[in-house]
Design a protein around this motif. Structure first.
Motif, PDB file in Angstrom:
ATOM      1  N   GLY A  69       4.079   5.823  -3.121  1.00 24.54           N
ATOM      2  CA  GLY A  69       3.602   4.682  -2.339  1.00 24.54           C
ATOM      3  C   GLY A  69       3.787   4.881  -0.856  1.00 24.54           C
ATOM      4  N   ARG A  70       3.676   3.773  -0.103  1.00 19.15           N
ATOM      5  CA  ARG A  70       3.808   3.821   1.371  1.00 19.15           C
ATOM      6  C   ARG A  70       5.027   3.009   1.771  1.00 19.15           C
TER       7      ARG A  70
ATOM      8  N   GLU B 129       3.963  -0.752  -0.191  1.00 22.27           N
ATOM      9  CA  GLU B 129       2.786  -0.832  -1.039  1.00 22.27           C
ATOM     10  C   GLU B 129       2.698   0.419  -1.903  1.00 22.27           C
ATOM     11  N   PHE B 130       2.355   0.227  -3.150  1.00 22.77           N
ATOM     12  CA  PHE B 130       2.217   1.348  -4.083  1.00 22.77           C
ATOM     13  C   PHE B 130       1.308   0.922  -5.229  1.00 22.77           C
TER      14      PHE B 130
ATOM     15  N   ARG C 229      -0.172   8.014  -1.943  1.00 22.21           N
ATOM     16  CA  ARG C 229      -0.085   9.398  -1.500  1.00 22.21           C
ATOM     17  C   ARG C 229      -0.070  10.254  -2.759  1.00 22.21           C
ATOM     18  N   VAL C 230      -0.810  11.326  -2.771  1.00 21.71           N
ATOM     19  CA  VAL C 230      -1.018  12.073  -4.012  1.00 21.71           C
ATOM     20  C   VAL C 230      -0.842  13.572  -3.797  1.00 21.71           C
TER      21      VAL C 230
ATOM     22  N   ASN D  18       3.609   4.145  -9.911  1.00 22.04           N
ATOM     23  CA  ASN D  18       4.903   3.998  -9.242  1.00 22.04           C
ATOM     24  C   ASN D  18       5.510   2.623  -9.493  1.00 22.04           C
ATOM     25  N   ARG D  19       6.844   2.561  -9.350  1.00 19.73           N
ATOM     26  CA  ARG D  19       7.584   1.305  -9.446  1.00 19.73           C
ATOM     27  C   ARG D  19       8.218   0.916  -8.102  1.00 19.73           C
ATOM     28  N   ASN D  20       8.137   1.828  -7.153  1.00 22.12           N
ATOM     29  CA  ASN D  20       8.583   1.530  -5.792  1.00 22.12           C
ATOM     30  C   ASN D  20       7.813   2.430  -4.843  1.00 22.12           C
ATOM     31  N   ALA D  21       8.048   2.255  -3.555  1.00 24.98           N
ATOM     32  CA  ALA D  21       7.272   2.990  -2.551  1.00 24.98           C
ATOM     33  C   ALA D  21       7.869   4.335  -2.189  1.00 24.98           C
ATOM     34  N   TYR D  22       9.032   4.675  -2.755  1.00 24.47           N
ATOM     35  CA  TYR D  22       9.742   5.867  -2.300  1.00 24.47           C
ATOM     36  C   TYR D  22       9.644   7.026  -3.285  1.00 24.47           C
TER      37      TYR D  22
END
Length: 904
Positions: free
Chosen positions: A136-137, A145-146, A211-212, A176-180
């Motif tokens: 995510g971001r 955001e993710f 992001r990928v 994802n479950r979080n942005a990190y």
């Protein structure tokens, strides 16, 4: 909680799996290094491309993070702002200019029919994509955001798009479950494409950013699609076998067109087409198959389309050859070629593979294509049996393409100094040709120097190995000479001591050499608890066993012998020049009675299992009854002649074969096993009946009991209880005690010869008429019992649920460790093999429990008393077999006597 003994054990085994210190293993690794270096050198110099892909290795990052994928190759359907454009959608990368990710302008809609936003990556050429990663971001804490879920679409030409779905038909991937955190997802099946689209999914209240990264390697086959008749269904013994291409991404009707599928997914089918590498898949899942009845012309036609004109050298086809079920590899392959949209060339390439009437293993068949130029190939594969099955097709072509794993960074931004239409991935700078040639020469010189060092290292290792083997032979031969009265084969006792370099046909449970196991004195430095209880260690008190014996107290595996000592006794030399010389020494002296059996009188019935160096088959042997009378004592002969029909009736036997490509060490171990097995004469030990050693494919023929192994036999029965009625076969308590007594009798015989079994379990006991039990060794080679063995990084295998604590922690295999295994086998029998020992524990927990046995603080967990087992038998015998102090465990003579009293 992890116990220190387990941690030491685990780290030690992991290190031993990755490092090799023994002479034989070093030679094997070094030889492989040489082959890899030579292979890489040929690829580097000849610019030849290896086309067959391996999904387990093809997992390179393709360049979103490292910058190999250029900004202009990353596009999107929309963007929230210029700072969240597509070029910022690189996983784990933030150059400070943007807001840390790609964010679409319109919120992704969870409704399938709604608008779809996507982030598109152009890989510039076809790639084999096996793994994707998303993130995510967070924008240095300013964003959160993710994408919780997303889909993937892909295309090979940019016009036709295919929605990816897994082998169960699911199209949505959990994100994802979080942005990190970075979330990696394996693509099963993998994707072959140039363009990849990530399509986030969210509800209307959530903003997503992504992001990928893509992982895989370049698709060097260049295969864009293949067309073939749709796979068909087989009915085998009432079982529906579906042989369709379940992951084909083209159009499917009577003909599969314009797509790729299972034939290019890098997964090869198993020998038995009814089984699959995919858990829970239907029978036949790995194969695409056709029946001869549906093709009047007697062949299947397949067409392969490629991205460009290539110079093809060969085609590799992975085929099933299970002829006992009506399946064989193709009889003939005829291939036509086309370089453009014009007609097919009239000149074809034809190939007839050799017919294999012995082995039913699946294999790759290489069809030479004669360096033909083509952009499309049409092959007709002729039937050789009722069915033909294929699991994989790969092409090899020679050209000037550079193998690109996308590991070389490229500058971000627009490429410069490129003409229109040029591909920066394959751009070659001809101005530096001389520098490139100089670098090549330097690399060649370095590689040659490395090869010379490796070969010199092998020579010295072999010399040291031979020297240590001579010392070990002398020391152990002197010790075993004392037991000449106990050994019925004392003339060859010199040969039973050498275990330091043996690779048993049984896929040895543990490498028994001083370099592969730490002695207790070394462990004391790492684990203080050993120092406190050193006197209580089983078998670790004062012993005359040489260090090379590795704690096995000089007792060899009952199916191992030393072919080197055998040669020395027969010919006066420790070297041999051919298989014939070995066979002559094998059949000399007392071995002369072990005669050659005609191979053509063996009829294949079933494949029982497969080991590291060979296979075990169930066969019918014609004329074996008369053969047995000449070779075996009356006691064994009477046991074998229970089949009706007299001496002409074929006898069921187990045939253990050595693979043709086995190395010299494996061949030696196979002959060692014959040497020992030919000496065993006991009614409760499987006997060696005959051998086939007059050709390169070595075989040993042993008894096979008609009711199979004891584990499967008991699991299909229930205890005889008059209060219950059932259609299931029953067995009485007295029958169970009789079985245990017979196993104890056989082990008593082995212990009298100072032979350690090391894998005693119900799976290694065979059942005959009237509940006759004989101890065998087939369990480890059978796929049915793979779950009973703990595998360390795919190399060593351990039956830890049957092993004593000192065998696991110290590598000590003695008569006392066999007694421990007998206690577990007794527990299996009393539970009628309805569950695995310690079934509630994972393998890791079983080893942790072993640490508690070492500590002996009352925290160890014992196997519970079976319902039908008397309390006296459980407390006095079973628990006695599992005593911590090996010296306090009963002997097999005592066990046999106690069971005899219980039976009376």
């Amino acid at each position: 909680m992890r116990f220190p003994p387990f941690n030491i054990f685990r780290k030690y085994l992991e290190r031993r799996s990755s490092e090799t210190e023994s002479g034989v293993q070093l030679t094997a690794v070094s030889g492989m290094e040489v082959l890899q270096i030579r292979h890489g050198l040929l690829l580097f110099l000849l610019a030849a491309v290896r086309a067959q892909v391996n999904p387990g290795v093809c997992r390179y990052p393709l360049g979103m993070t490292g910058g190999q994928i250029l900004d202009e190759d990353i596009t999107a359907s929309s963007q929230w702002s210029e700072s969240t454009a597509a070029r910022y959608g690189r996983l784990d990368f933030d150059d400070g200019d943007g807001d840390g990710a790609w964010c679409p302008d319109i919120v992704a809609d969870a409704d399938i029919g709604g608008p779809r936003e996507f982030l598109q990556v152009d890989l510039r050429s076809l790639h084999f994509v096996t793994l994707v990663g998303t993130q995510g971001r967070h924008a240095d804490g300013m964003g959160n955001e993710f994408a919780q879920r997303y889909r993937i679409k892909y295309s090979r030409d940019g016009s036709r798009w295919v929605a990816w779905q897994d082998r169960s038909g699911r199209k949505v991937i959990e994100g994802n479950r979080n942005a990190y955190d970075v979330v990696l997802k394996d693509l099963e099946p993998p994707i072959i494409a140039r363009y990849i689209r990530f399509m986030p999914i969210a509800d209307n209240s959530m903003i997503v950013c992504m992001r990928v990264e893509l992982y895989g390697c370049e698709w060097l086959d260049g295969l864009v699609s293949y067309s073939a008749p749709a796979g068909q269904d087989m009915i085998y013994r009432g079982l529906d076998v579906h042989l369709n291409d379940s992951v084909y991404d083209g159009t499917v009707g009577l003909l599969m067109e314009q797509g790729l599928g299972q034939l290019t997914d890098g997964a090869w089918g198993r020998d038995d087409f009814l089984h699959s590498h995919v858990y829970g898949a239907w029978p036949g899942y790995d194969y695409v198959g056709w029946t001869n009845e549906s093709f009047p012309r007697g062949h299947v036609e397949m067409t392969f389309e490629f991205d460009r004109v290539r110079n093809f050298t060969s085609m590799k086809v992975h085929c099933s050859n299970m002829f006992s079920r009506g399946v064989r590899m193709f009889r003939q392959a005829t291939c036509h070629f086309r370089t453009s949209e014009s007609d097919w060339e009239s000149q074809a390439v034809s190939f007839h593979p050799p017919v294999d009437r012995v082995s039913q293993g699946a294999r790759f068949v290489t069809v030479p294509l004669g360096d033909r130029m083509a952009s499309a190939i049409r092959c007709r594969l002729a039937f050789n049996e009722a069915w033909m099955m294929i699991s994989e097709v790969a092409f090899q072509s020679a050209g000037t393409a550079v193998y690109n794993t996308s590991l070389t960074p490229r500058k971000r931004g627009h490429p410069t100094n490129l003409l229109p239409g040029e591909d920066p991935v394959h751009k070659v700078d001809e101005s530096n040709t001389r520098i490139l040639i100089g670098c090549l020469v330097a690399v060649i010189v370095i590689l040659l120097a490395v090869i010379v060092i490796i070969l010199w290292r092998q020579v010295w290792q072999k010399m040291l190995e031979k020297a240590s083997r001579r010392i070990l032979d002398d020391e152990l031969s002197a010790r075993l000479a004392i037991q000449t009265q106990a050994f019925s084969f004392h003339h060859s006792s010199q040969s039973s001591g050498d275990m330091s370099n043996s690779n048993s046909t049984y896929e040895r449970i543990f490498p028994l050499c001083s370099s592969d196991y730490q002695e207790p004195s070394r462990l004391i430095r790492k684990l203080p608890e050993f120092a406190q209880s050193l006197e209580d260690l089983a078998g670790s008190s004062k012993s005359s066993t040489p260090p090379q014996a590795c704690g096995s107290d000089g007792a060899p595996h009952y199916a191992e012998a030393d072919i080197v000592s055998l040669q020395e006794g027969a010919t006066g030399s420790k070297s041999y020049s051919s298989v014939t010389a070995v066979n002559m020494s094998l059949l000399s002296g007392k071995d002369r009675d072990m005669r050659e059996f005609p191979r053509d009188k063996l009829t294949f019935k079933e494949k029982l299992g497969e080991g590291q160096f060979g296979e075990v088959h169930l066969c019918e042997a014609e004329g074996m009854q008369e053969f047995i009378k000449r070779n075996l004592p009356e006691a064994v002969n009477d046991c074998l002649n229970t089949a009706e029909g007299g001496s002409d009736t074929p006898v069921l036997v187990a045939v253990k074969t050595l693979r043709e490509d086995a190395n010299k060490d494996a061949r030696n171990d196979f002959l060692k096993e014959i040497r020992i097995m030919s000496r065993l004469r006991d009614p409760n030990i499987v006997s060696l009946l005959a051998v086939c050693v007059e050709c390169d494919l070595l075989c040993m023929i042993t008894e096979y009991m008609e009711n199979g192994d004891l584990n499967q036999f008991l699991s299909s029965h229930q205890l005889n209880d008059e209060t219950q009625s059932s259609d299931k076969a029953t067995v009485s308590y007295s029958n169970l005690i009789s079985m245990c007594t017979q196993i104890a009798s056989g082990m008593k015989y082995l212990s009298s010869l100072n032979l350690v079994h090391r894998d005693l379990a119900t799976r290694n006991c065979l059942v005959g008429k009237n509940y006759t039990i004989k101890i065998a060794d087939f369990g480890m080679s059978r796929n049915l019992y793979r779950g009973d063995y703990y595998r360390i990084q795919g190399r060593a295998v351990l039956p830890i649920r049957w092993m004593s604590w000192e065998s696991i922690l110290l590598g000590k295999f003695t008569m006392a460790s066999d007694v421990w295994a007998f206690g577990v086998t007794l527990w299996e029998i009393m539970t009628l093999c309805k569950e695995q020992p310690y079934s509630q524990f994972s393998d890791e927990q079983v080893i942790e429990n072993t640490g508690e046995f070492f500590r002996d603080q009352g925290k160890q967990v014992y196997l519970p008393r079976p319902a039908c087992c008397p309390a006296v038998l459980y407390s006095s015998l079973m628990l006695g077999c599992w005593r911590r102090n090996a010296k306090q465990r009963p002997t097999f003579q005592e066990i046999f006597s106690q069971l005899g009293e219980s039976q009376a």
